[in-house]
Design a protein around this motif. Structure first.
Motif, PDB file in Angstrom:
ATOM      1  N   GLY A   1      18.912  83.740 100.279  1.00  0.00           N
ATOM      2  CA  GLY A   1      19.789  83.260 101.341  1.00  0.00           C
ATOM      3  C   GLY A   1      19.369  81.903 101.877  1.00  0.00           C
ATOM      4  N   ILE A   2      18.098  81.535 101.668  1.00  0.00           N
ATOM      5  CA  ILE A   2      17.660  80.224 102.155  1.00  0.00           C
ATOM      6  C   ILE A   2      18.338  79.101 101.373  1.00  0.00           C
ATOM      7  N   VAL A   3      18.837  79.392 100.179  1.00  0.00           N
ATOM      8  CA  VAL A   3      19.631  78.385  99.460  1.00  0.00           C
ATOM      9  C   VAL A   3      20.883  78.052 100.262  1.00  0.00           C
ATOM     10  N   THR A   4      21.521  79.080 100.810  1.00  0.00           N
ATOM     11  CA  THR A   4      22.695  78.855 101.649  1.00  0.00           C
ATOM     12  C   THR A   4      22.332  78.048 102.885  1.00  0.00           C
ATOM     13  N   ALA A   5      21.207  78.360 103.505  1.00  0.00           N
ATOM     14  CA  ALA A   5      20.774  77.607 104.683  1.00  0.00           C
ATOM     15  C   ALA A   5      20.584  76.135 104.353  1.00  0.00           C
ATOM     16  N   ALA A   6      19.953  75.849 103.220  1.00  0.00           N
ATOM     17  CA  ALA A   6      19.725  74.461 102.821  1.00  0.00           C
ATOM     18  C   ALA A   6      21.039  73.760 102.486  1.00  0.00           C
ATOM     19  N   ASN A   7      21.920  74.432 101.754  1.00  0.00           N
ATOM     20  CA  ASN A   7      23.198  73.826 101.379  1.00  0.00           C
ATOM     21  C   ASN A   7      24.048  73.520 102.603  1.00  0.00           C
ATOM     22  N   LEU A   8      24.079  74.433 103.560  1.00  0.00           N
ATOM     23  CA  LEU A   8      24.885  74.204 104.763  1.00  0.00           C
ATOM     24  C   LEU A   8      24.314  73.061 105.601  1.00  0.00           C
ATOM     25  N   THR A   9      22.990  72.927 105.622  1.00  0.00           N
ATOM     26  CA  THR A   9      22.378  71.820 106.351  1.00  0.00           C
ATOM     27  C   THR A   9      22.719  70.493 105.687  1.00  0.00           C
ATOM     28  N   ALA A  10      22.659  70.448 104.361  1.00  0.00           N
ATOM     29  CA  ALA A  10      23.037  69.228 103.640  1.00  0.00           C
ATOM     30  C   ALA A  10      24.511  68.905 103.862  1.00  0.00           C
TER      31      ALA A  10
END
Length: 677
Positions: free
Chosen positions: A193-202
């Motif tokens: 799920g941290i991939v989603t967190a990083a993608n949304l931040t970008a």
């Protein structure tokens, strides 16, 4: 699309983490309208990053609720700054002592919001399909280090950019935002799920922060006409060199976020040094204060954004001084001498700083030492930066027409020549980095790691301003043509307003056609190529392999370290499943113990130095597997190949291409392990 609808509230949360504290601070400082909105993300990042830096010194483990007191402190400081920067005398009415209105008119503010919204939509239209889904892994080398850093911050609660727990310091503004969001939404912290967190931040940086800042900078540079504010939003989503390229290449998430912050800070900085005049709600003192307040957030997101800001401001201020020297040469000798003295001083300070910085700072010297083996032809490099051809198959000729018109405008209008000077300088820096000539150019380009892609992203700022200037001039040309050819009988008092509206609409529609219809497919292509590379050799990890690593992670006790081969995806054992790994980055050079383990692990049964290193690092497991990724760096882990049947290693699990081994060679026993603090 269902996945994106689910992620939409999380995206809003990420934006709020950055924007809400920043808006509160900006409004407390007295900023209203576009100028305040543009700098708000940088002020929010100052609040967040300084909070995460101070928390360890206060003995605090970071939680998302600390965002509130950090913002409140920022608001109090802003209120004090507002009192300091207020005009000393205020006449009755809505103007300050110099006659500047306290805020932009309501129509201007709504138009600026519309421009920023247009920018947000245009970026999302290209980036969201390019990503595919919020949880899609971008297959670029640095994603390993960035995701592992996010997991580290989630595990120990120390988000400081100064480093912690043996980790070196790193500008962590991007990671601070992603971790704070993940702490509020358990799904973003669980597994991959941290991939989603990083993608949304970008995505928040690209689709919200960047358009807001660019609209604000255009407002300060060109005025508050509708064509300026709306075209700035369109241009924000039109340039392929930024933000789309940095969303995948590298992947340079911190650079992406910092460059997105840059235009919002550049505007007040130009007001502060007198290149741009004070505007509604932003006098000179206020601009100085808000620029200083935004610098920590900009720097702790990525320091080369600070260097970019200083460079653009110095170039603009130097251009102004040079023009003053030329303009007053027939007038007062005193004024000319003063401007010339300031210009000479500025040149001396800049040259001295460039020569001294690598000698005074080890970090600056290390950054400037990056060598990418650049040797591209000059003509190709010039095309890539000046004609926006970097990593795309054809030039955006329609957009280039508006940029060319902007070049003409900024060359003719004295007060706008700083835009042209900044653009030309960025082109020259790109050429030095791309061609590798001259070698001493690293003194300047080293602040961007001698990397042409980072410099292309920087060039997007003045390039976007040129496109806006070209669109504004196009609207004036259309208005002039309509006025000239309209029948005299139809010329009424209302006709100029209707003509102006028609001209603005025509210019914006034309810009939309050349940036949206004819150009936007290339923006999608850039993002898609890095998130869904067609070559199997460019894919780090597949969903099936994530499931395989999950099975192996269940066999590894929490707290012990596993030595891994980063290029085969096993480094994600830590990022996704909280199982620490020895090599948590694909590119960074390993420390001596890690290097010894990577090269000589097979010798653990006979080499006491290997066992000593394993004990110091608490390494008790090893995971191996075939490498298909294009950048294998296999020489760093050559001692881990084919551990099956080697004395001292017991295979305890297998999944797909991966094999998990328990290291028995060193007689691991609790009494042998380093004491836990």
């Amino acid at each position: 699309m269902t996945a994106w609808l689910t992620a939409a509230p999380w995206f809003v949360l990420v934006v709020a983490i950055v924007l809400v504290p920043g808006l509160a601070i900006a409004y407390a400082a007295g900023l209203r309208g576009p100028a305040g909105w543009g700098v708000a993300p940088a002020l929010g990042m100052t609040s967040l990053t300084l909070g995460t830096v101070l928390a360890p010194f206060l003995g605090l483990v970071w939680t998302p609720w600390y965002v509130v007191p950090a913002a409140l402190i920022g608001v109090l400081v802003a209120l004090a700054t507002r009192w300091w920067s207020r005009p000393r005398a205020l006449p009755s009415g809505a103007s300050d002592a110099r006659g500047h209105p306290r805020a932009d008119p309501t129509r201007t503010r709504w138009t600026a919001l519309a421009g920023a919204a247009v920018g947000t939509v245009t970026v999302l239209v290209a980036a969201v399909p390019g990503m595919g889904s919020p949880g899609e892994l971008v297959d670029s080398t640095d994603v390993v280090a960035h995701l592992n850093r996010i997991r580290q911050y989630l595990s120990d609660g120390n988000l400081s950019s100064l480093g912690s727990g043996g980790k070196v310091g790193y500008p962590s503004g991007f990671h601070d935002v992603a971790v704070t969001a993940a702490q509020l939404v358990p799904h973003l912290a669980a597994g991959d799920g941290i991939v989603t967190a990083a993608n949304l931040t970008a995505l928040a940086a690209a689709a919200v922060v960047w358009p807001l800042g660019l609209v604000a900078l255009a407002r300060l540079s060109f005025g508050r006409s509708s064509v300026v504010l709306l075209s700035a939003g369109l241009v924000a989503g039109a340039l392929t060199t930024f933000p789309y390229l940095l969303m995948g290449w590298g992947v340079l998430w911190p650079n992406l976020f910092a460059t997105a912050l840059l235009p919002g800070v550049l505007g007040p900085a130009l007001v502060a040094v007198g290149v741009v005049g004070p505007v509604a709600g932003l006098n000179r003192r206020g601009a100085v204060a808000v620029t200083i307040a935004a610098l920590p957030g900009l720097t702790l997101t990525h320091p080369n954004a600070l260097v970019s800001l200083v460079m653009l401001v110095v170039l603009a201020f130097g251009t102004r001084l040079l023009l003053l020297v030329r303009l007053v040469q027939r007038g007062s000798g005193v004024g000319r001498q003063r401007a010339a003295a300031l210009l000479a001083t500025l040149v001396i300070v800049v040259v001295t700083g460039l020569l001294a910085a690598p000698r005074l700072s080890r970090q600056v010297a290390d950054t400037a030492s990056y060598d990418w083996g650049a040797s591209e032809p000059f003509g190709e490099s010039l095309r890539d930066v000046a004609l926006l051809g970097l990593q795309v198959d054809r030039m955006p000729w329609g957009l280039l027409v508006f940029i060319a018109l902007g070049v003409v405008v900024c060359a003719r209008v004295v007060r706008l020549r700083w835009v042209l000077v900044g653009w030309v300088t960025c082109i020259l820096l790109f050429l030095v980095a791309a061609t590798g000539r001259p070698g001493w150019g690293a003194i300047i380009t080293g602040y961007w790691y001698n990397d042409k892609v980072r410099l292309a992203a920087l060039a997007a700022v003045p390039t976007a301003l040129l496109a806006v200037a070209g669109t504004q001039w196009s609207a004036r040309l259309v208005e002039r043509a309509l006025t000239t050819f309209s029948p005299p009988a139809r010329r009424t008092t209302r006709q100029p307003r209707a003509t102006r509206a028609t001209a603005v609409g025509a210019a914006l529609v034309l810009l939309l056609l050349v940036t949206g219809g004819a150009n936007h497919d290339k923006a999608y292509y850039l993002v898609d190529r890095y998130y869904h590379p067609p070559e199997v050799t460019h894919r780090l990890l597949s969903p099936t392999e994530v499931a395989q690593l999950r099975r192996l992670a269940a066999l590894i006790p929490p707290g012990v370290v596993t030595t891994d081969v980063p290029a085969n995806g096993s480094a994600f054992l830590y990022a996704f499943f909280d199982r620490p790994v020895l090599f948590d980055s694909l590119l960074l050079d390993p420390d001596p113990d890690s290097a010894l383990i990577g090269l000589h692990l097979k010798e653990a049964a006979t080499n006491t130095q290997v066992c000593d290193a394993l004990r110091r690092k608490n390494v008790q497991y090893a995971v191996t597997g075939a490498v298909r990724y294009w950048l294998s760096l296999s020489d760093r882990t050559s001692g881990m190949a084919a551990l099956g049947g080697v004395d001292g290693f017991e295979q305890v699990g297998a999944a797909g291409r991966y094999r998990l081994y328990r290291i028995r060679a060193c007689g691991f026993d609790p009494s042998w392990l380093p004491a836990r603090s």
